[in-house]
Design a protein around this motif. Structure first.
Motif, PDB file in Angstrom:
ATOM      1  N   THR A  28      45.338  50.224  38.035  1.00 18.26           N
ATOM      2  CA  THR A  28      43.885  50.366  37.961  1.00 18.26           C
ATOM      3  C   THR A  28      43.226  49.602  39.110  1.00 18.26           C
ATOM      4  N   SER A  30      40.941  47.528  38.715  1.00 15.49           N
ATOM      5  CA  SER A  30      40.836  46.149  38.220  1.00 15.49           C
ATOM      6  C   SER A  30      42.083  45.351  38.575  1.00 15.49           C
ATOM      7  N   LYS A  31      43.243  45.994  38.482  1.00 15.23           N
ATOM      8  CA  LYS A  31      44.502  45.333  38.835  1.00 15.23           C
ATOM      9  C   LYS A  31      44.541  45.013  40.321  1.00 15.23           C
ATOM     10  N   HIS A  33      41.932  44.341  42.204  1.00 15.46           N
ATOM     11  CA  HIS A  33      41.055  43.175  42.366  1.00 15.46           C
ATOM     12  C   HIS A  33      41.779  41.902  41.928  1.00 15.46           C
ATOM     13  N   GLN A  34      42.520  41.982  40.829  1.00 19.40           N
ATOM     14  CA  GLN A  34      43.280  40.827  40.337  1.00 19.40           C
ATOM     15  C   GLN A  34      44.355  40.415  41.348  1.00 19.40           C
ATOM     16  N   ARG A  37      42.666  38.504  44.057  1.00 18.03           N
ATOM     17  CA  ARG A  37      42.334  37.145  43.587  1.00 18.03           C
ATOM     18  C   ARG A  37      43.570  36.259  43.491  1.00 18.03           C
TER      19      ARG A  37
END
Length: 119
Positions: A28, A30-31, A33-34, A37
């Motif tokens: 995803t 989101s993954k 972005h993680q 980070r």
């Protein structure tokens, strides 16, 4: 004083957007972005869009030694742009740049050199 050119691949096709990376890695957004980070991937803004060099993503995975190298560069005080510049600085003792060398037999050497920056 002349501003130095932005680091990274010179060719526009040498970059992936974050959605492109998510598709390539089959995760995803989101993954992705993680992963940024967590210093597993390096993204910088180009033309207002966060992008990741194609060289840092090998088919459907992140280059094996990239997270370690990014953590070492961070520990040495490098920000994202400086890390990108280091990864894409031409080095005659490597096959082109550290980023390119991460995909071959010299990946551990790139990691060793990044580690030496902290001393």
């Amino acid at each position: 004083m002349t501003e130095s050119p932005l680091a990274g691949p010179a060719d526009e096709n040498g970059w992936l957007t974050l959605p492109d990376v998510a598709l390539r890695l089959d995760v995803t957004i989101s993954k992705v972005h993680q992963m940024i980070r967590d210093r597993e991937l390096l993204a910088v803004r180009r033309d207002g869009v966060r992008r990741i060099p194609v060289d840092l993503v090998a088919n459907d995975t992140v280059r094996k030694h990239l997270p370690g190298v990014l953590n070492l560069l961070t520990d040495a005080g490098y920000d994202d742009e400086e890390a990108m510049r280091w990864l894409y600085e031409v080095d005659d003792t490597l096959p082109g740049t550290p980023a390119k060398a991460l995909g071959g037999d010299l990946a551990r050497e790139v990691k060793r050199r990044a580690q030496a920056l902290g001393f």
